[in-house]
Design a protein around this motif. Structure first.
Motif, PDB file in Angstrom:
ATOM      1  N   SER A 193      -2.410  -8.564   8.084  1.00 39.65           N
ATOM      2  CA  SER A 193      -3.451  -9.159   7.245  1.00 39.65           C
ATOM      3  C   SER A 193      -4.087  -8.158   6.292  1.00 39.65           C
ATOM      4  CB  SER A 193      -4.535  -9.773   8.142  1.00 39.65           C
ATOM      5  OG  SER A 193      -5.094  -8.776   8.973  1.00 39.65           O
ATOM      6  N   PHE A 194      -3.526  -6.960   6.206  1.00 38.95           N
ATOM      7  CA  PHE A 194      -4.041  -5.972   5.269  1.00 38.95           C
ATOM      8  C   PHE A 194      -2.885  -5.112   4.805  1.00 38.95           C
ATOM      9  CE2 PHE A 194      -4.431  -4.494   9.599  1.00 38.95           C
ATOM     10  CZ  PHE A 194      -3.797  -3.278   9.569  1.00 38.95           C
ATOM     11  N   GLY A 195      -3.144  -4.270   3.808  1.00 43.29           N
ATOM     12  CA  GLY A 195      -2.075  -3.419   3.310  1.00 43.29           C
ATOM     13  C   GLY A 195      -1.333  -4.070   2.183  1.00 43.29           C
ATOM     14  N   SER A 196      -0.308  -3.366   1.685  1.00 47.19           N
ATOM     15  CA  SER A 196       0.422  -3.835   0.524  1.00 47.19           C
ATOM     16  C   SER A 196       1.914  -3.824   0.802  1.00 47.19           C
ATOM     17  CB  SER A 196       0.115  -2.938  -0.681  1.00 47.19           C
ATOM     18  OG  SER A 196       0.522  -1.604  -0.417  1.00 47.19           O
ATOM     19  N   SER A 197       2.643  -4.568  -0.031  1.00 50.00           N
ATOM     20  CA  SER A 197       4.099  -4.570  -0.007  1.00 50.00           C
ATOM     21  C   SER A 197       4.596  -3.929  -1.296  1.00 50.00           C
ATOM     22  CB  SER A 197       4.632  -6.000   0.101  1.00 50.00           C
ATOM     23  OG  SER A 197       4.179  -6.624   1.289  1.00 50.00           O
ATOM     24  N   THR A 198       5.831  -3.448  -1.284  1.00 53.35           N
ATOM     25  CA  THR A 198       6.333  -2.751  -2.468  1.00 53.35           C
ATOM     26  C   THR A 198       7.736  -3.239  -2.838  1.00 53.35           C
ATOM     27  OG1 THR A 198       7.198  -0.943  -1.087  1.00 53.35           O
ATOM     28  CG2 THR A 198       5.006  -0.640  -2.068  1.00 53.35           C
ATOM     29  N   VAL A 199       8.033  -3.133  -4.126  1.00 51.28           N
ATOM     30  CA  VAL A 199       9.373  -3.353  -4.647  1.00 51.28           C
ATOM     31  C   VAL A 199       9.782  -2.054  -5.321  1.00 51.28           C
ATOM     32  CG1 VAL A 199      10.854  -4.764  -6.110  1.00 51.28           C
ATOM     33  CG2 VAL A 199       8.803  -5.782  -5.080  1.00 51.28           C
ATOM     34  N   ARG A 200      10.871  -1.460  -4.840  1.00 49.32           N
ATOM     35  CA  ARG A 200      11.343  -0.188  -5.385  1.00 49.32           C
ATOM     36  C   ARG A 200      12.660  -0.411  -6.118  1.00 49.32           C
ATOM     37  NH1 ARG A 200       9.554   1.565  -0.084  1.00 49.32           N
ATOM     38  NH2 ARG A 200       7.629   2.774  -0.287  1.00 49.32           N
ATOM     39  N   PHE A 201      12.740   0.138  -7.318  1.00 46.51           N
ATOM     40  CA  PHE A 201      13.900  -0.038  -8.183  1.00 46.51           C
ATOM     41  C   PHE A 201      14.694   1.252  -8.280  1.00 46.51           C
ATOM     42  CE2 PHE A 201      10.674  -3.055  -9.348  1.00 46.51           C
ATOM     43  CZ  PHE A 201      11.362  -4.232  -9.568  1.00 46.51           C
ATOM     44  N   PRO A 202      16.002   1.169  -8.425  1.00 49.40           N
ATOM     45  CA  PRO A 202      16.801   2.388  -8.599  1.00 49.40           C
ATOM     46  C   PRO A 202      16.416   3.112  -9.895  1.00 49.40           C
ATOM     47  CG  PRO A 202      18.199   0.482  -8.126  1.00 49.40           C
ATOM     48  CD  PRO A 202      16.834  -0.042  -8.414  1.00 49.40           C
ATOM     49  N   SER A 203      16.696   4.397  -9.932  1.00 51.67           N
ATOM     50  CA  SER A 203      16.441   5.176 -11.145  1.00 51.67           C
ATOM     51  C   SER A 203      17.233   4.594 -12.308  1.00 51.67           C
ATOM     52  CB  SER A 203      16.849   6.636 -10.918  1.00 51.67           C
ATOM     53  OG  SER A 203      16.705   7.393 -12.098  1.00 51.67           O
ATOM     54  N   GLY A 204      16.561   4.433 -13.443  1.00 56.52           N
ATOM     55  CA  GLY A 204      17.211   3.893 -14.624  1.00 56.52           C
ATOM     56  C   GLY A 204      17.344   2.384 -14.639  1.00 56.52           C
ATOM     57  N   GLU A 206       7.872   1.579  -9.555  1.00 56.56           N
ATOM     58  CA  GLU A 206       7.682   0.791  -8.340  1.00 56.56           C
ATOM     59  C   GLU A 206       6.560  -0.221  -8.550  1.00 56.56           C
ATOM     60  OE1 GLU A 206       5.564   2.027  -4.262  1.00 56.56           O
ATOM     61  OE2 GLU A 206       7.558   2.935  -4.491  1.00 56.56           O
ATOM     62  N   ILE A 207       6.704  -1.384  -7.942  1.00 60.25           N
ATOM     63  CA  ILE A 207       5.676  -2.422  -8.044  1.00 60.25           C
ATOM     64  C   ILE A 207       5.053  -2.622  -6.671  1.00 60.25           C
ATOM     65  CG2 ILE A 207       5.303  -4.904  -8.389  1.00 60.25           C
ATOM     66  CD1 ILE A 207       7.324  -4.751 -10.653  1.00 60.25           C
ATOM     67  N   GLU A 208       3.726  -2.572  -6.626  1.00 62.37           N
ATOM     68  CA  GLU A 208       2.982  -2.755  -5.386  1.00 62.37           C
ATOM     69  C   GLU A 208       2.260  -4.099  -5.430  1.00 62.37           C
ATOM     70  OE1 GLU A 208      -0.108  -0.218  -2.578  1.00 62.37           O
ATOM     71  OE2 GLU A 208      -0.131   0.075  -4.747  1.00 62.37           O
ATOM     72  N   LEU A 209       2.520  -4.928  -4.445  1.00 60.90           N
ATOM     73  CA  LEU A 209       1.898  -6.242  -4.350  1.00 60.90           C
ATOM     74  C   LEU A 209       0.805  -6.170  -3.290  1.00 60.90           C
ATOM     75  CD1 LEU A 209       2.450  -9.060  -5.669  1.00 60.90           C
ATOM     76  CD2 LEU A 209       3.669  -9.650  -3.574  1.00 60.90           C
ATOM     77  N   CYS A 210      -0.448  -6.412  -3.716  1.00 60.97           N
ATOM     78  CA  CYS A 210      -1.600  -6.208  -2.847  1.00 60.97           C
ATOM     79  C   CYS A 210      -2.412  -7.488  -2.692  1.00 60.97           C
ATOM     80  CB  CYS A 210      -2.529  -5.135  -3.423  1.00 60.97           C
ATOM     81  SG  CYS A 210      -1.775  -3.527  -3.682  1.00 60.97           S
ATOM     82  N   PRO A 211      -2.995  -7.719  -1.508  1.00 62.66           N
ATOM     83  CA  PRO A 211      -3.900  -8.848  -1.354  1.00 62.66           C
ATOM     84  C   PRO A 211      -5.179  -8.592  -2.143  1.00 62.66           C
ATOM     85  CG  PRO A 211      -3.971  -7.474   0.598  1.00 62.66           C
ATOM     86  CD  PRO A 211      -2.876  -6.916  -0.279  1.00 62.66           C
ATOM     87  N   VAL A 212      -5.729  -9.639  -2.713  1.00 66.46           N
ATOM     88  CA  VAL A 212      -6.969  -9.536  -3.472  1.00 66.46           C
ATOM     89  C   VAL A 212      -8.104 -10.048  -2.614  1.00 66.46           C
ATOM     90  CG1 VAL A 212      -8.234 -10.341  -5.494  1.00 66.46           C
ATOM     91  CG2 VAL A 212      -5.809  -9.790  -5.681  1.00 66.46           C
ATOM     92  N   GLY A 213      -9.152  -9.281  -2.504  1.00 67.22           N
ATOM     93  CA  GLY A 213     -10.309  -9.681  -1.712  1.00 67.22           C
ATOM     94  C   GLY A 213     -10.934  -8.480  -1.048  1.00 67.22           C
ATOM     95  N   ASP A 214     -12.118  -8.694  -0.486  1.00 65.23           N
ATOM     96  CA  ASP A 214     -12.852  -7.590   0.129  1.00 65.23           C
ATOM     97  C   ASP A 214     -12.853  -7.678   1.640  1.00 65.23           C
ATOM     98  OD1 ASP A 214     -14.474  -9.738   0.579  1.00 65.23           O
ATOM     99  OD2 ASP A 214     -16.151  -9.025  -0.647  1.00 65.23           O
ATOM    100  N   GLY A 215     -12.002  -8.529   2.188  1.00 59.41           N
ATOM    101  CA  GLY A 215     -11.951  -8.673   3.631  1.00 59.41           C
ATOM    102  C   GLY A 215     -12.767  -9.843   4.142  1.00 59.41           C
ATOM    103  N   TRP A 216     -13.633 -10.401   3.299  1.00 61.04           N
ATOM    104  CA  TRP A 216     -14.478 -11.518   3.705  1.00 61.04           C
ATOM    105  C   TRP A 216     -13.962 -12.846   3.160  1.00 61.04           C
ATOM    106  CZ3 TRP A 216     -17.964 -10.610   7.353  1.00 61.04           C
ATOM    107  CH2 TRP A 216     -18.408  -9.294   7.533  1.00 61.04           C
ATOM    108  N   GLU A 217     -13.406 -12.817   1.960  1.00 60.98           N
ATOM    109  CA  GLU A 217     -12.921 -14.053   1.351  1.00 60.98           C
ATOM    110  C   GLU A 217     -11.489 -14.323   1.771  1.00 60.98           C
ATOM    111  OE1 GLU A 217     -11.823 -13.645  -2.959  1.00 60.98           O
ATOM    112  OE2 GLU A 217     -12.808 -11.703  -2.709  1.00 60.98           O
TER     113      GLU A 217
END
Length: 213
Positions: free
Chosen positions: A105-116, A123-134
């Motif tokens: 329920s916390f933390g981020s996921s990532t998409v890593r692409f090969p060089s070039g 790299e793309i980081e997908l993160c939850p939006v919110g402050d833990g309360w919403e």
């Protein structure tokens, strides 16, 4: 720590209507452990897209059954859901990116692409939006300094927004189909690279509510 971007900072531009240029069938891509496929149904559905009507989804399902090989294949490095998954061009066999998905329920996921990579220079980081309360019904990521939000506040339909001129415009939608194992993704590929859209979508539908069997 909250994500630096929040959808409330970008009001929705309702004058911009989603005009999909690509349609994908995500076969076996929901809460999967080992392998899955992404079928390109672009041009194979006669029904006009109208927010995933039953007719549109049923025709997508039929087109998927009649389709040839997949556009992309997904494999896992092990037989558990928490392993890294690799998205591959099914035609050439070229690895396109690695998906490292968090299932908590916390933390981020990532998409890593090969060089070039032609799909993303970073790299793309997908993160939850919110402050833990919403309720964490939005996932944010940034590509080439532009914020994007996946919005899951509308039940089983996820909406992808791109932030332009301090407003959100809708560029993709995804809906579950086929006994909760499959999904259909429509995308305006003029607004976002299709591999980025597919990979972040797969993270979205396999993320925080997924459970190991």
């Amino acid at each position: 720590m909250p994500h630096p971007f929040h959808p409330d900072d970008f009001p929705i531009n309702k004058e911009v209507v989603l005009k999909p240029t690509k349609t994908y069938y995500l076969k076996g891509c929901v809460h999967f452990k080992t392998n899955a496929e992404v079928l390109d149904l672009t041009g194979k559905i006669r029904q006009r897209f109208n927010n995933f009507s039953k007719e549109f989804l049923d025709e997508a399902g039929e087109a998927a059954r009649q389709a040839g090989g997949p556009a992309f294949s997904i494999s896992s490095s092990g037989n558990m859901m928490r392993t890294i998954k690799t998205l591959t061009d099914a035609g050439s066999g070229e690895p396109l990116c690695d998906l490292n998905i968090t299932f908590v329920s916390f933390g981020s996921s990532t998409v890593r692409f090969p060089s070039g990579s032609q799909h993303s220079r970073h790299e793309i980081e997908l993160c939850p939006v919110g402050d833990g309360w919403e309720p964490q019904r939005h996932e944010a990521f940034v590509k080439n300094s532009i914020p994007y939000f996946w919005d899951m506040s509308d039940g089983r339909v996820g909406v992808l927004y791109k932030c332009l001129n301090q407003q959100r415009v809708e560029i993709a939608r995804v809906a579950g189909y086929g006994f909760d194992q499959d999904a259909v993704l429509v995308l305006n590929a003029n607004e976002l690279d299709e591999v980025v859209a597919v990979s972040t979508c797969i993270i979205l539908i396999n993320g925080r509510d997924a459970m190991d069997a």
